[in-house]
Design an enzyme around this catalytic site. Structure first.
Site, PDB file in Angstrom:
ATOM      1  N   GLY A 124       2.030   7.620   2.300  1.00 55.93           N
ATOM      2  CA  GLY A 124       0.686   8.024   1.891  1.00 55.93           C
ATOM      3  C   GLY A 124      -0.036   6.837   1.277  1.00 55.93           C
ATOM      4  N   SER A 128      -2.049   4.359  -1.344  1.00 58.38           N
ATOM      5  CA  SER A 128      -1.768   3.917  -2.710  1.00 58.38           C
ATOM      6  C   SER A 128      -2.468   4.902  -3.653  1.00 58.38           C
ATOM      7  CB  SER A 128      -2.321   2.504  -2.911  1.00 58.38           C
ATOM      8  OG  SER A 128      -2.058   2.059  -4.223  1.00 58.38           O
ATOM      9  N   SER A 149      -1.544   8.049  -3.952  1.00 57.95           N
ATOM     10  CA  SER A 149      -1.421   9.429  -3.457  1.00 57.95           C
ATOM     11  C   SER A 149      -0.378  10.222  -4.249  1.00 57.95           C
ATOM     12  CB  SER A 149      -1.071   9.443  -1.967  1.00 57.95           C
ATOM     13  OG  SER A 149       0.141   8.743  -1.736  1.00 57.95           O
ATOM     14  N   GLY A 150       0.550   9.506  -4.870  1.00 56.71           N
ATOM     15  CA  GLY A 150       1.574  10.186  -5.663  1.00 56.71           C
ATOM     16  C   GLY A 150       2.980  10.067  -5.102  1.00 56.71           C
ATOM     17  N   LYS A 151       3.198   9.096  -4.228  1.00 59.57           N
ATOM     18  CA  LYS A 151       4.521   8.922  -3.612  1.00 59.57           C
ATOM     19  C   LYS A 151       5.618   8.657  -4.641  1.00 59.57           C
ATOM     20  CE  LYS A 151       3.253   5.350  -1.224  1.00 59.57           C
ATOM     21  NZ  LYS A 151       1.859   5.289  -1.655  1.00 59.57           N
ATOM     22  N   SER A 169       3.655   2.576   3.945  1.00 60.12           N
ATOM     23  CA  SER A 169       4.015   2.613   5.374  1.00 60.12           C
ATOM     24  C   SER A 169       2.852   3.161   6.203  1.00 60.12           C
ATOM     25  CB  SER A 169       5.318   3.377   5.604  1.00 60.12           C
ATOM     26  OG  SER A 169       5.449   4.544   4.831  1.00 60.12           O
TER      27      SER A 169
HETATM   28  S1  ADX Z   1       3.505  -1.062   2.725  1.00 57.25           S
HETATM   29  O1  ADX Z   1       2.180  -0.851   3.341  1.00 57.25           O
HETATM   30  O2  ADX Z   1       4.122  -2.323   3.191  1.00 57.25           O
HETATM   31  O3  ADX Z   1       4.379   0.098   2.896  1.00 57.25           O
HETATM   32  P1  ADX Z   1       4.245  -1.020  -0.032  1.00 57.25           P
HETATM   33  O4  ADX Z   1       4.388   0.433  -0.269  1.00 57.25           O
HETATM   34  O5  ADX Z   1       5.465  -1.839   0.179  1.00 57.25           O
HETATM   35  O6  ADX Z   1       3.186  -1.233   1.174  1.00 57.25           O
HETATM   36  O7  ADX Z   1       3.457  -1.698  -1.255  1.00 57.25           O
HETATM   37  C1  ADX Z   1       2.289  -1.091  -1.725  1.00 57.25           C
HETATM   38  C2  ADX Z   1       2.074  -1.442  -3.197  1.00 57.25           C
HETATM   39  O8  ADX Z   1       1.777  -2.817  -3.309  1.00 57.25           O
HETATM   40  C3  ADX Z   1       0.868  -0.688  -3.709  1.00 57.25           C
HETATM   41  O9  ADX Z   1       1.264   0.476  -4.410  1.00 57.25           O
HETATM   42  C4  ADX Z   1       0.208  -1.679  -4.641  1.00 57.25           C
HETATM   43  O10 ADX Z   1       0.717  -1.520  -5.960  1.00 57.25           O
HETATM   44  C5  ADX Z   1       0.641  -3.018  -4.142  1.00 57.25           C
HETATM   45  N1  ADX Z   1      -0.360  -3.780  -3.358  1.00 57.25           N
HETATM   46  C6  ADX Z   1      -0.742  -5.029  -3.624  1.00 57.25           C
HETATM   47  N2  ADX Z   1      -1.586  -5.470  -2.682  1.00 57.25           N
HETATM   48  C7  ADX Z   1      -1.753  -4.471  -1.773  1.00 57.25           C
HETATM   49  C8  ADX Z   1      -2.503  -4.342  -0.575  1.00 57.25           C
HETATM   50  N3  ADX Z   1      -3.258  -5.317  -0.102  1.00 57.25           N
HETATM   51  N4  ADX Z   1      -2.444  -3.155   0.106  1.00 57.25           N
HETATM   52  C9  ADX Z   1      -1.675  -2.161  -0.361  1.00 57.25           C
HETATM   53  N5  ADX Z   1      -0.940  -2.220  -1.496  1.00 57.25           N
HETATM   54  C10 ADX Z   1      -0.962  -3.381  -2.211  1.00 57.25           C
END
Ligand code: ADX
Length: 204
Positions: free
Chosen positions: A35, A37, A39-41, A109
């Protein structure tokens, strides 16, 4: 993934996943929370872990922000790096599942193809849980102040602002964090695990 390892042979020991699951009293599986950022994961994954732990289940949470400090500290947020992030987590979660652990992953993801690749790595124990909340709600919550920074151009490639979040087409579970309480969300996940026979149905 480029294959660089050669002359390596898979070695299976006498103790297999089934034996470990028997000892644990429940199945190994991977609850894949996805979900936006905010969203509450992470909140949900940790609350489900606490509920499972109280029922004497073996658990572990793999959380985006934590894993990006260590194992995936060399990855940023381009589509390519997110793909590699999810691939590594898929492989790690598979090992945890094989260890008989109820594994909870909390990563944005955002790309369907990457989640489907993780499903392919993990196999039958992969349970996709869509932690559903609108971009507007996540942005209003903005628990880490990241949406404000993204809108101000201080963060690039931010999901929902500069990059898409591709909603799951057919997740095993949908948890709507705008309309449900955390308690009901946890109960929905545990009910699902019971119905699938992954944890024993016992008094809650
Ligand atoms: S994922 O898209 O590769 O699955 P993941 O869940 O590992 O992302 O990391 C997301 C976390 O990184 C977010 O909760 C946030 O705190 C941090 N973050 C820093 N920069 C970004 C960005 N550009 N997009 C999304 N999350 C970011």
């Amino acid at each position: 993934m480029p294959e660089k390892s050669s002359n390596v042979t898979w070695h299976s020991g006498a103790i297999d996943r089934a034996a470990r699951e028997k000892l644990a009293g429940h199945r190994g599986a991977v609850l894949w929370f996805t979900g936006l950022s905010g969203s509450g994961k992470s909140t949900l994954a940790h609350a489900v872990e606490a509920a499972l732990h109280a029922r004497a289940c073996r658990t572990y949470v793999l959380d985006g922000d934590n894993i990006r400090h260590g194992l995936n500290g060399n990855l940023a947020f381009s589509a390519e790096d997110r793909k590699e992030n999810i691939r590594r987590i898929g492989e790690v979660a598979k090992l945890f599942q094989d260890a008989g652990v109820l594994t909870l992953t909390a990563f944005i993801s955002p790309f369907r193809a990457d989640r489907e690749a993780a499903r392919g790595i993990i196999g039958d124990g992969f349970i996709e849980v869509y932690v559903k909340a609108s971009l507007e709600a996540c942005e209003a919550r903005d628990p880490k102040g990241l949406y404000v920074k993204a809108r101000a151009g201080e963060i690039k490639d931010f999901t929902g602002v500069h990059q898409d979040y591709e909603q799951p087409d057919d997740p095993e579970l949908v948890v709507d964090t705008e309309s449900m309480t955390l308690e009901h969300e946890v109960a929905a996940v545990l009910d699902y695990l019971e119905a699938r026979g992954i944890i024993p149905a016992n008094a809650k």
